[in-house]
Each structure stands twice: as structure tokens, then as C-alpha cells.
Design a protein around this motif. Structure first.
Motif, mmCIF file in Angstrom:
data_model
loop_
_atom_site.group_PDB
_atom_site.id
_atom_site.type_symbol
_atom_site.label_atom_id
_atom_site.label_comp_id
_atom_site.label_asym_id
_atom_site.label_seq_id
_atom_site.Cartn_x
_atom_site.Cartn_y
_atom_site.Cartn_z
ATOM 1 N N ARG A 1 0.842 -1.210 0.000
ATOM 2 C CA ARG A 1 0.000 0.000 0.000
ATOM 3 C C ARG A 1 0.875 1.257 0.000
ATOM 4 O O ARG A 1 0.657 2.177 -0.768
ATOM 5 N N ARG B 1 2.577 1.496 -3.445
ATOM 6 C CA ARG B 1 1.683 1.968 -4.508
ATOM 7 C C ARG B 1 1.477 3.470 -4.419
ATOM 8 O O ARG B 1 1.242 4.137 -5.405
ATOM 9 N N GLU C 1 -9.587 7.727 -8.246
ATOM 10 C CA GLU C 1 -9.609 6.312 -7.854
ATOM 11 C C GLU C 1 -8.421 5.919 -6.964
ATOM 12 O O GLU C 1 -8.627 5.323 -5.886
ATOM 13 N N PRO C 2 -7.183 6.266 -7.345
ATOM 14 C CA PRO C 2 -6.078 5.883 -6.440
ATOM 15 C C PRO C 2 -6.161 6.553 -5.073
ATOM 16 O O PRO C 2 -5.730 5.973 -4.068
ATOM 17 N N ARG D 1 -8.874 7.098 -3.446
ATOM 18 C CA ARG D 1 -9.821 6.292 -2.658
ATOM 19 C C ARG D 1 -9.204 4.963 -2.273
ATOM 20 O O ARG D 1 -9.201 4.572 -1.102
ATOM 21 N N SER D 2 -8.648 4.252 -3.275
ATOM 22 C CA SER D 2 -8.183 2.898 -2.957
ATOM 23 C C SER D 2 -6.954 2.928 -2.037
ATOM 24 O O SER D 2 -6.744 1.994 -1.279
ATOM 25 N N LEU D 3 -6.178 4.003 -2.100
ATOM 26 C CA LEU D 3 -5.005 4.084 -1.213
ATOM 27 C C LEU D 3 -5.317 4.829 0.086
ATOM 28 O O LEU D 3 -4.436 5.028 0.911
ATOM 29 N N LYS D 4 -6.581 5.229 0.203
ATOM 30 C CA LYS D 4 -7.035 5.933 1.410
ATOM 31 C C LYS D 4 -6.134 7.140 1.721
ATOM 32 O O LYS D 4 -5.665 7.327 2.863
#
Ligand code: ADP
Ligand code: MG
Length: 251
Positions: free
Chosen positions: A77, A80, A106-107, A109-112
Motif C-alpha cells: 500500500r 503503490r 480512484e487511487p 480512494r483505494s489508497l485511502k
């Protein structure tokens, strides 16, 4: 400071052939590296290993001094977040059902990623030279060059330290290619670039360092200007001779 380091990396997709053989080079923070070689020389495979999408069979890859730990969710995480990529085809790399705003965020969100995502997206959009109206539209409304700008905005939104680009301008027509190379050059002032291309001319315009790959082996590596002024390996000379004559804007 060494950002990413490959030491004696070996990789093969099957037992019959060695795709990468004893590949070693270092990406130093602030010094962009061009990875050059003919089609099939193993450039994309190196990027795949760098992204942690496959694992080398021998040797080691370290990031900021730590070996890539593909089995650790926490490591990956963080990785990325710090290492992002842009690929060749701006038509297949963007989800056609999502609006640009959702694609770029999107990244985040997905990587918070903490912070105001709307603001971060707006900054990324402006960094790649797209107008705010772009946010509410779908990818199909854009040209190839604009789509590549969207893909770049998505990659830089989380402010990675390292941006990997795999033939990211190769599918674009010449005039668009010049603009996108220029955008990469601007971004390279803020982050380190590993720029993969079969076109030595594009790499020479962008990268301080160069790694020349032939059939999975490094034949020459070092300072771009030195290599161009004094290519030592016949393969490098061959690549230099095959550079198409570019308009002076490429310099
Ligand atoms: P480049 O990006 O420099 O064109 P690649 O890394 O894509 O080179 O390919 C290096 C070699 O590995 C080529 O011989 C290619 O055919 C082979 N190769 C690439 N991807 C795969 C795969 N998924 N399975 C088997 N062989 C592959
Ligand atoms: Mg490739």
C-alpha cells in the motif's frame, strides 16, 4: 539517495528462455532514468517487476533500501502510493464507464489518501493542462493525447516519488507526442521518472540517465549525454542511428 535499485535481477516466463539476465541499475532520487531497447528486449518486464506485479527468480529489488515485499499488504500500500505508472495505450487504460473525476480520484480512494480529494484532483488536472470541465465528462469525449493527460493525472494525483512510464508517448502522433514529452519533462522536476521507450530520441530529451537493454541484458548504462556523445556498444550506436529526425522542439 537511491530510490529504487535492481541488483542482479533474473527473470524468465518459462524454462526455455531467460527474459532478464543479471540486470542491475539504480534509480537515484531526482535523476530520471530512460530504459531503452528494441521491442522484446525486456523493458516492460522490468517495469512489471518494479511494480510488484511479478517476482524475479533471482536477484533483488529494493525501494528506499528495503526489498519489495509483495506478501505484505502494508508495504505494498505504501509502495503503490509512492510508485505509480502510465502505460502506452490511452484508449484501453481508462474505464469508459467512469467520469474523469472518478478516474483521477480512484487511487486516492483505494489508497485511502487523506485530504480533500476534490482539491487534489483539481490540482492534478491543472498539472496536466486539462480544463476543469473535463471532470464531468467520459474518456470517449477526449483525443488520444488528452486521454494520456488523464492517465497521467491519475498517476500523479497521489504525488508519487517515482513515476514509471511504459511507452507512454509511443501511440501518439508526432505533434501530440512533443506536447506529452514536454508534460513529462515538467513533471520530472517534481518526481523521478523511469521512462521506458524503444525510441532513444525521446528518452534523450527527458532523462539524465539511460539504461540500454538488449535481449534482457544491459549493454550500456550511465549519463545520457555521455552515452550519446560516446556510445561504446554497437547496439547503442545502432539505436542512435535509428532515431528519426525530430523537430527541434524535441531537444
Ligand atoms: P519490451 O517491453 O522491451 O518489448 P517485454 O518485456 O514485453 O519486452 O518482453 C520481453 C520478452 O519476454 C519477449 O521475448 C516477450 O515475447 C516475452 N514475454 C513478454 N511477456 C510475456 C508473457 N506474459 N509470457 C511469456 N513471454 C512473455
Ligand atoms: Mg514493452
Amino acid at each position: 539517495m537511491s530510490l529504487l535499485e535492481l541488483s542482479n535481477v533474473g527473470f524468465s516466463y518459462d524454462r526455455r528462455s531467460q527474459t532478464l539476465d543479471d540486470v542491475s541499475f539504480t534509480v537515484t532520487e531526482g535523476r530520471s532514468v530512460g530504459l531503452v531497447g528494441e521491442s522484446g528486449s525486456g523493458k516492460s518486464t522490468i517495469l512489471k517487476l518494479m511494480l510488484g506485479l511479478s517476482r524475479q527468480q533471482s536477484g533483488e529489488i529494493t525501494f528506499e533500501g528495503r526489498p519489495l515485499d509483495l506478501s505484505s499488504g502494508a508495504f505494498m500500500r505504501d509502495y503503490r502510493r509512492k510508485v505509480q505508472a502510465v502505460f502506452q495505450d490511452p484508449y484501453s487504460s481508462l474505464d469508459p464507464r467512469q467520469k474523469v473525476k472518478s478516474i483521477i480520484s480512484e487511487p486516492l480512494r483505494s489508497l485511502k489518501i487523506p485530504g480533500n480529494h476534490d482539491q487534489i484532483v483539481a490540482e492534478a488536472l491543472s498539472a496536466v493542462g486539462l480544463p476543469e470541465e473535463a471532470l464531468t465528462r467520459y474518456p470517449h469525449a477526449f483525443s488520444g493525447g488528452q486521454r494520456q493527460r488523464i492517465a497521467i493525472a491519475r498517476a500523479v494525483a497521489a504525488q508519487p516519488k517515482l513515476l514509471l512510464a511504459d511507452e507512454a508517448v509511443s501511440a501518439l502522433d508526432l505533434s501530440t507526442r512533443i506536447l506529452i514529452v514536454d508534460l513529462f519533462r515538467k513533471l520530472s522536476e517534481r518526481m523521478t521518472l523511469v521512462f521506458v521507450s524503444h525510441d532513444l530520441g525521446v528518452v534523450a530529451a527527458l532523462c539524465e540517465e539511460m539504461v540500454i537493454l538488449e535481449k534482457g541484458q544491459i549493454v550500456e548504462a550511465g549519463n545520457t549525454q555521455d552515452i550519446i556523445a560516446n556510445p561504446r556498444h554497437p547496439y547503442t550506436r545502432k539505436l542512435l542511428e535509428s532515431i528519426p529526425r525530430m523537430p527541434c522542439a524535441m531537444k
